[in-house]
Design an enzyme around this catalytic site. Structure first.
Site, PDB file in Angstrom:
ATOM      1  N   ASP A 199     -24.998   3.656  -7.601  1.00 35.63           N
ATOM      2  CA  ASP A 199     -25.735   2.392  -7.764  1.00 35.63           C
ATOM      3  C   ASP A 199     -26.591   2.499  -9.029  1.00 35.63           C
ATOM      4  OD1 ASP A 199     -24.883   0.758  -5.832  1.00 35.63           O
ATOM      5  OD2 ASP A 199     -26.733   0.773  -4.638  1.00 35.63           O
ATOM      6  N   ASP A 201     -23.489  -3.947  -8.799  1.00 37.43           N
ATOM      7  CA  ASP A 201     -23.683  -2.697  -9.539  1.00 37.43           C
ATOM      8  C   ASP A 201     -23.221  -1.500  -8.719  1.00 37.43           C
ATOM      9  OD1 ASP A 201     -25.712  -3.063  -7.636  1.00 37.43           O
ATOM     10  OD2 ASP A 201     -27.087  -1.744  -8.714  1.00 37.43           O
TER      11      ASP A 201
END
Length: 745
Positions: free
Chosen positions: A618, A661
């Site tokens: 992430d 993301d």
């Protein structure tokens, strides 16, 4: 089916002139044979018992004792020239050698049994000798000669039908196919053997056929069917008193149990195999039993017990010079020891022995492949010589028939000439009338030909305008019509291809691909199929339809072929599939493609007993970037992040964007430490700010790492990686954390 009586009388009419008494004897013998054939056809066939020597059955439980008794009995039979006894003893010897896994002995005993049966005129025992010889050759990897021996047995059995031995031949073909890795053919041959047995009470052959079919189905992934067949075989094998056969069934049962994760059943079967091996004093079964126990212990994570059992298996196979089995077990043993935290001192010796076996067996297999090719070439040359001699004999017969026909024709012409002289006068009177009629017929024929030519021209114009290759092929596979599309496809004018066969026009490779469809069309079936061909360096996908061409009586005279170019359609399908599997922003794999590749990698690692690592990534505080600078900048950051990520990884590593993301990385066959090293490199690669136009944005990443030796399902592995990611975020971000590796995971 033809009536035997009518066949008998046709044969009698063709007999050369003989005396009335001899003709009566022949008539009586042939009528008796015909009525016997009718009796078998109308009723149930009488089961014939396969001739066996008592020692053959005893060899199943005491092979060493039988082999010790045989020399004296063989010598006695040879002195008495009792070929039947000699052949039976040799078959018993082959069976004892099979139980002892001495394949050279089995092959030689089969050859001696066949020779003794030939000398005594015993076709049934001759077939049994050929089957024993073939089994020995197949076990010795001499596949071509083994297959030829089975072919000889089939030809002899066609003259002397015997259901149980027909099933035995199918059993041998099944074993040959399984050894060559043709598991579907092995299962099919085993089923044919069971069908050939029908209701014949032959429990031993039936159980072996069930065993072979179960082995093949297990390799094809049909484990439930295989398991049922093994259990049925064990039930039938109970009263047979054949320890080796029972051990083979327990062995397959154990393999299926391991595939299903049932290590307890696998262990129980391994112990049963060892008990049977001790009663038979068969070292191969001893090795197989220890191997099953060792692999089951590996599955349970008991490394110490696995090492003990696998070492015992290696020693057993080594003692009997069974190099292939020794190599197989050494692979499992060395792999397990390499993963051990404290490898034993003799690991280099074991590894060196494994390398020696790999080199020796590979060299031997290459030599056998060469010998196999030489044998096939020699066999093909013999077949060609036989065909050439048969063709020469047929040509001689045709010449003799033609010569006799010419002589009869000349005699007929001489007789007809006299009659023609008489008829000439009569014909002369009718000449004028016939000439008038002939002129009228010629005129009508000319008109019909013109109309036919015009019709053919219109038809060719229509077919030439259709964007497809249209042709008509006769029943001899020769082209008799092609439209103008042939020039674009083959680069040759259609008229130059007419009269040529499919093989001549399309070449051996393409002919082999379309031959099944051609045969189906000539049988009267309409078929459609797709294919690919390389035309002058350009690939072409095509779709063809074959439609039978029937005459007025409904008989197939050939077929019409319609072939369409579907290359653009296939390319479009491939591009759509590719686009459906990549992330449109970054060009890496998307969630769907990653899921497929993860499941495939887990299956491959489990099959090859290798590890796998999953990294869950992430971008830290990515929402702040999106909210503060807008989505275009956020997309640019994701694009730059993906580029840095791919630069750190190997080409074989899988990178996927699951959304937003969130990224995933799949590493195949790493060590547990390797995954952490890669994660550290990724964290370091992201520490430099990302430059977006005039913006310099600091970006960091948090990573969760999960490792598995191949035993975890995809969902559980991803869950562990996700949990490790949250641990990394909780530890302050800009770092990585690994999920703990559990035993057996």
């Amino acid at each position: 089916m033809a009536c035997p009586l009518s066949t008998t009388f046709r044969v009698l009419r063709r007999l050369p002139p003989i005396g009335p008494r001899l003709r009566s004897v022949a008539l009586f013998a042939m009528l008796a044979s015909s009525w016997a054939g009718l009796a078998v056809a109308d009723g149930q066939p009488v089961h014939q018992e396969v001739p066996r020597h008592p020692l053959e059955l005893r060899a199943l439980v005491d092979p060493a004792g039988v082999l010790a008794e045989l020399p004296a009995l063989l010598k006695k039979a040879e002195l008495a020239r009792d070929y039947r006894e000699l052949a039976l003893l040799r078959v018993a010897q082959a069976n004892a050698c099979r139980v002892k896994a001495d394949w050279t002995c089995q092959r030689d005993a089969g050859v001696q049994a066949r020779l003794a049966a030939e000398a005594g005129g015993l076709p049934v025992l001759e077939v049994r000798g050929l089957i024993a010889e073939a089994r020995g050759r197949i076990s010795m990897q001499d596949f071509t000669r083994g297959e030829h021996s089975l072919g000889d047995a089939e030809r002899r059995l066609a003259i002397h039908p015997f259901p149980e031995m027909k099933a035995d031949i199918y059993l041998a073909y099944s074993s040959l196919s399984y050894t060559l890795g043709k598991h579907a053919a092995a299962a099919d041959h085993a089923q044919k053997g069971l069908d050939a047995l029908g209701t014949v009470p032959a429990p031993t052959i039936r159980v072996r056929l069930l065993r072979n079919r179960a082995n093949a189905l297990a390799q094809l992934g049909r484990r439930n069917e295989a398991k049922l067949l093994v259990e049925k075989g064990l039930e039938l094998a109970g009263p047979l008193n054949d320890p080796k056969l029972s051990a083979e069934l327990y062995l397959e049962h154990a393999r299926i149990a391991r595939l299903e994760g049932d290590t307890r059943t696998a262990t129980d079967n391994g112990r049963r195999i060892l008990e049977l091996a001790q009663s038979l004093r068969a070292s191969q079964l001893v090795g197989l039993g220890h191997e099953i126990l060792g692999l089951a212990a590996q599955d349970e994570g008991d490394a110490s017990l696995a090492e003990t059992e696998l070492r015992a298996a290696v020693e057993s196979f080594h003692a009997q010079a069974n190099e292939r089995d020794e190599r197989r077990v050494l692979r499992s043993l060395v792999a397990g020891l390499l993963d051990s935290p404290r490898p034993p001192a003799d690991l280099p010796l074991l590894t060196r022995r494994l390398v020696e076996l790999e080199t020796t067996l590979d060299t031997r297999d290459q030599m056998l492949a060469g010998d196999d090719l030489d044998a096939r070439l020699k066999y093909a040359q013999q077949e060609f010589d036989v065909q050439r001699l048969q063709a020469s004999a047929a040509l001689t017969r045709e010449r003799e028939a033609a010569s006799a026909g010419r002589q009869r024709f000349a005699q007929a012409i001489a007789g007809m000439s006299i009659g023609l002289l008489v008829l000439v006068g009569i014909f002369f009177l009718w000449q004028r009338r016939l000439n008038t009629r002939l002129r009228q017929a010629v005129t009508r024929l000319s008109q019909s030909e013109q109309e036919l030519s015009a019709s053919e021209g219109r038809l060719r114009t229509i077919t030439d305008s259709i964007p497809a290759l249209i042709s008509r092929i006769d029943k001899h596979e020769r082209y008799v019509f092609m439209n103008a599309r042939a020039f674009r496809v083959f680069g040759t004018k259609p008229e130059e291809l007419l009269g040529k066969t499919i093989l001549e026009v399309r070449g051996p490779e393409q002919h082999a691909l379309v031959k099944p469809h051609v045969e189906a069309a000539l049988r009267g079936e309409a078929v459609s199929f797709e294919g690919f061909i390389d035309l002058r360096g350009q690939g072409l996908h095509y779709q063809s339809s074959f439609v039978p061409d029937r005459d007025a009586n409904g008989d197939v005279q050939g077929f019409f072929a319609f072939t369409f170019d579907i290359t653009q359609l296939k390319l479009a399908e491939a591009e759509l599939d590719r686009l459906a599997r990549i992330d449109s922003l970054t060009g890496v794999s998307n969630r769907r493609d990653f899921g497929d590749r993860l499941h495939a990698a887990l299956a491959r690692c489990q099959r090859e007993e290798e590890g796998i690592a999953l990294l869950c990534l992430d971008i830290d505080k990515f929402k702040d970037i999106n909210d503060g600078h807008g989505h275009p900048v956020g997309d640019a950051v994701i694009l730059a992040f993906a580029a840095r990520l791919k630069a750190v990884l190997r080409e074989d590593d899988v990178v996927a964007r699951l959304g937003g993301d969130e990224f995933m990385v799949l590493l195949e066959n790493p060590g547990p430490e390797t995954a952490g090293i890669v994660a550290g490199k990724i964290v370091a690669a992201m520490r430099d700010p990302i430059q977006i136009d005039d913006l310099s944005l600091p970006v960091s990443v948090s990573i969760g790492v999960a490792y598995s030796a191949g035993a975890l399902p995809a969902e559980q592995l991803m869950s562990r990686a996700d949990a490790a990611l949250y641990a990394a975020k909780s530890a302050g971000r800009n770092n990585w954390r690994a999920a703990p590796v559990e035993a057996g995971a």
